[in-house]
Design a protein around this motif. Structure first.
Motif, mmCIF file in Angstrom:
data_model
loop_
_atom_site.group_PDB
_atom_site.id
_atom_site.type_symbol
_atom_site.label_atom_id
_atom_site.label_comp_id
_atom_site.label_asym_id
_atom_site.label_seq_id
_atom_site.Cartn_x
_atom_site.Cartn_y
_atom_site.Cartn_z
ATOM 1 N N ILE B 444 35.656 23.812 0.958
ATOM 2 C CA ILE B 444 35.015 25.123 1.120
ATOM 3 C C ILE B 444 33.523 24.972 0.852
ATOM 4 C CG2 ILE B 444 36.996 26.608 0.558
ATOM 5 C CD1 ILE B 444 36.100 26.552 -2.339
ATOM 6 N N GLN B 445 32.753 25.909 1.379
ATOM 7 C CA GLN B 445 31.314 25.960 1.093
ATOM 8 C C GLN B 445 31.074 27.059 0.048
ATOM 9 O OE1 GLN B 445 29.235 23.846 2.600
ATOM 10 N NE2 GLN B 445 30.735 23.057 4.082
ATOM 11 N N ILE B 446 30.301 26.728 -0.959
ATOM 12 C CA ILE B 446 29.975 27.731 -1.980
ATOM 13 C C ILE B 446 28.462 27.879 -2.044
ATOM 14 C CG2 ILE B 446 30.138 28.337 -4.415
ATOM 15 C CD1 ILE B 446 32.754 26.937 -4.568
ATOM 16 N N LYS B 447 27.994 29.114 -1.860
ATOM 17 C CA LYS B 447 26.569 29.393 -1.762
ATOM 18 C C LYS B 447 26.107 30.097 -3.041
ATOM 19 C CE LYS B 447 23.724 31.166 1.989
ATOM 20 N NZ LYS B 447 23.008 29.941 2.417
ATOM 21 N N ASP B 448 25.136 29.522 -3.730
ATOM 22 C CA ASP B 448 24.525 30.160 -4.902
ATOM 23 C C ASP B 448 23.469 31.126 -4.394
ATOM 24 O OD1 ASP B 448 22.879 30.857 -7.039
ATOM 25 O OD2 ASP B 448 23.135 28.927 -8.043
ATOM 26 N N LEU B 449 23.791 32.422 -4.372
ATOM 27 C CA LEU B 449 22.887 33.399 -3.736
ATOM 28 C C LEU B 449 21.655 33.687 -4.578
ATOM 29 C CD1 LEU B 449 25.627 35.823 -2.348
ATOM 30 C CD2 LEU B 449 24.326 34.120 -1.073
ATOM 31 N N VAL B 450 21.775 33.550 -5.893
ATOM 32 C CA VAL B 450 20.624 33.805 -6.762
ATOM 33 C C VAL B 450 19.604 32.686 -6.578
ATOM 34 C CG1 VAL B 450 19.859 34.033 -9.151
ATOM 35 C CG2 VAL B 450 22.008 35.106 -8.417
ATOM 36 N N LEU B 451 20.086 31.451 -6.673
ATOM 37 C CA LEU B 451 19.204 30.305 -6.473
ATOM 38 C C LEU B 451 18.634 30.327 -5.048
ATOM 39 C CD1 LEU B 451 18.052 27.726 -7.646
ATOM 40 C CD2 LEU B 451 20.115 26.504 -6.941
ATOM 41 N N GLY B 452 19.511 30.650 -4.078
ATOM 42 C CA GLY B 452 19.067 30.714 -2.691
ATOM 43 C C GLY B 452 17.901 31.672 -2.520
#
Lengths: 490, 490
Positions: B444-452
């Motif tokens: 799965i892909q996990i996206k860190d939205l805060v860091l992004g």
């Protein structure tokens, strides 16, 4: 200073149909609401608190069996001639809020709400005009995954508040299946449709033969009165009977029976397919039929449901007022209502949700002994010497700083017996006593009231001597000794 | 099935003077109420929740500046012609409850209550017709130890919710001292007494000379209008002036000045003695003048106080709408009201208590940055492939079981950009992505939205390469990886 006009004394009464909640009745409900909110929040739902007051036109007329204007709600006219009313549920305000803020809210919008609602109805035993609801709804999600999520969350919630698996079941049905059955019967007239639905609701009481009679010419009821029938032809009853007897050994069997019952009806087939998807989603997450099941007998009363409908029932028996065993029954219900926001905006907005009857659920937990029926009172520091009040206050401050609930007796201290009676009424676990003699010697007396009561009730003289319930300790050991006693009691 | 009559679309609006609360506005208040209830409970106070609705006669007419019948309350007539109304505070219902249940309740009865109250007043900026109060009262305790306890508890409560010592002060005065001043002035007429009290309230604005004028012949105000005076003789003003300027360097000095101001008045001397006892009790428990102080300038508006009165003021400055600095002001108030239960029973029952303005206190904490101004949203599992919905639901179930707030995207999944916009609007910390390619590979892909978001805003290309905000992990590591990212964010 303000003048009061002389007038007869007002009566100190709770208004008819309302009630007051004391002590643990309040705190237990608060704790339960907090637990429920915790589950809802973990599911991604956001809190919403709308005001208790809405415009009458925003509330609309969705209460069952209510035809007269303002019947069912508490309403009043404002100086500008507009009408305001107390909300009768939490769904109508949600529809208003969503319509009002739809450009700012996320879509889908998952929200939960909890609080009192008011119904202007005839009060009855256990039936009040103000009661709590705790709702969760998803607005803007057309997918039945949203309905399945609500069912899963309802199951999790019931288990979180202390209803054991096996003591409840979430039943799921679909309004579209019912509509499919009506279509298969060839009943298109609104009045006849309503009559068929009312008959379905009587299945539990009158059985298959009774339903056939009621759909046809009518029947004599148990009291000897003749109930007019709907006047349908004999073969028109078949889809209803097939529907009513469709519950199979498992979801698959039930769905096959339902598919047969709706025959050629397109809306019926759609309804069955939706139930199938819900069943698949829930099975994938591991919810078994001991938690959630497809059950065609669920017919929710409210007119606004348009798709899946749910009901959570507690399956254990309780004893009613007359000593007879009966099932506890429903504690939550809901479903899909795709037309409620449309009232405001003209555009259909899909929505689905559930409402938990908090007070009924709390009553069920009390029935099962899952919540304590009384709470422990505070430690009471008695007043032997009014002049030493600052010292007594210092004692309770020390106890509180240690996290122990405590208070000084603030009534008239003259009669020491009254102080102990007060401690008894408060269900205090411990009393602290410091007279001038003790003060001079730097000690205090600490009385274990729970042990004292036990000894008073049961003990022989020997035991009474062996297990003292009163202890003299140095003043400096107040907190430590009280803590020891509380620990031993719990 | 139910027929709906055709009617114009209702307006989706909050009724005038009411408002809706969203998300963290609701949960922060709930947390604050819980903290306050914790302190009250530790002091031995029991919860009480009376209904929102009372009979009009039980509520009585205690709102300030309200003369017309039903003015100030929301009231309506029942079918039996009786009038009901929404409570406008929590004290009037307490008096009714105590009168009604006095034989079953402990004496003294310490109770706390929290909930909305309603005022039928002209709404203004920041002024709503429904707002929360949180009260604690002791009924049946004549001793000023009960008043001192309320003051101590108020101080503890403010510190418990996050108001630092030095940022607030609980001010204490005594109605009897005021009455003593009036006696010392020789003013016995009700109307004149009220006029003197109104003048005292203006001291802040007009100063000593202004008060002298207003008590005498009158004065020209800043706008040039002439304000009629009370018409007292010059020497009659002396006790008032002595009273208004009585605040000394410490409690002892203030009490000495007050004693001089009330002169020969017996009730005045009693009032000063009571303040002295309160000061002694509080000093014994270690409350300093930075927490609680005797302050003769406290004149509470409500007509029913009969003894000590208290007010909690926040002493830090805020910036008002026009950018000017001003003191935050009062967040709680109360006092002794020995006559309120008497309305019902004919017998005087001593009572004292405090009411916290919850919404104002919450506003103050936001001002100080002591509560977060937004909350973190849920982890969002996106939908790349509608047929894999059961798998996505299983993912969120795993996350929730690990105590992580999580949800599946339930809108139309066609446009992936909309799903990320949704996650953004929800302030989601993490998005999870699993397309058919990932599913085939078991990842799965996990996206860190805060860091992004941080990287998108600030980073150079180098940094962007060094600090990836999206991670590919095996499906089995979903919970562990999400937990790691949340930890790193907090």
């Amino acid at each position: 200073m303000a003048k009061q006009k002389k007038q007869p004394r007002p009566k100190a009464i709770t208004p008819k149909g309302f009630r007051d909640y004391f002590g643990h009745e309040v705190t237990e409900r608060a704790e339960m609401l907090q637990t429920i909110a915790g589950v809802y929040h973990r599911y991604g739902f956001d809190a919403l608190e709308s005001s208790a007051v809405e415009t009458v036109e925003a509330l609309g007329k969705f209460l069952p069996d209510v035809d007269r204007p303002n019947e069912g709600v508490f309403a009043w006219q404002e100086e500008d001639e507009s009408w305001l009313a107390l909300r009768y549920d939490l769904t109508a305000p949600l529809a208003r809020v969503y319509a009002q803020y739809r450009n700012d809210l996320p879509t889908p919008y998952r929200r939960y709400a909890m609080g009192p609602v008011w119904r202007n109805e005839k009060p009855g035993p256990g039936r009040f005009r103000q009661f709590y609801q705790c709702d969760a709804d998803t607005v803007g999600a057309p997918s039945v995954a949203a309905d399945a999520e609500i069912c899963a969350m309802l199951s999790d919630t019931l288990e979180a508040v202390g209803i054991a698996r096996g003591d409840y079941v979430v039943r799921v049905n679909n309004r579209k299946v019912l509509n499919g059955v009506l279509e298969a019967m060839g009943v298109a007239d609104d009045g006849q449709q309503a009559a068929v639905l009312r008959t379905i609701d009587k299945f539990d009481k009158v059985g298959e033969a009774g339903v056939r009679e009621l759909l046809g010419k009518g029947r004599l009821d148990a009291s000897g009165a003749y109930i007019d029938g709907v006047g349908l032809a004999e073969e028109q009853a078949e889809p209803v009977i097939a529907f009513l007897t469709s519950k199979g050994a498992d979801a698959e069997a039930t769905l096959a029976n339902l598919r047969a019952a709706v025959g050629e009806s397109a809306v019926g087939a759609e309804g069955v397919a939706e139930l199938e998807q819900i069943a698949a989603l829930l099975a994938a997450q591991g919810y078994g039929p001991d938690q959630i099941e497809i059950d065609p007998s669920v017919v929710r009363g409210l007119g606004y449901y348009t798709g899946p409908v749910f009901e959570a029932e507690l399956t254990f028996e309780i004893t009613d007022e007359k000593g007879r065993p009966r099932q506890f029954g429903s504690v939550a219900g809901g479903g899909r209502y795709d037309d409620l926001v449309k009232r405001f905006t003209g555009q259909a907005v899909p929505a689905t949700g559930v409402s938990i009857g908090v007070d009924r659920l709390l009553a069920a937990l009390r029935e099962k002994g899952r919540v304590q029926s009384a709470e422990r009172g505070p430690v009471v520091v008695t007043v032997m010497d009014r002049d030493r009040m600052p010292e007594y206050q210092t004692m309770v401050a020390e106890l509180r700083q240690a996290g122990i609930r405590a208070e000084v007796y603030l009534g008239n201290p003259k009669n020491f017996g009254n102080q102990l009676k007060y401690a008894d009424k408060r269900q205090s676990p411990v009393a602290v006593i410091e007279g001038s003699d003790e003060a001079a010697r730097g000690v205090i007396q600490i009385k274990d009231l729970v042990l004292g009561a036990q000894i008073a009730e049961n003990a022989t003289l020997e035991e009474w001597k062996e297990r003292p319930s009163q202890f003299e300790v140095p003043r400096s050991e107040l907190v430590a000794k009280v803590r020891d006693i509380l620990k031993a009691q719990s």
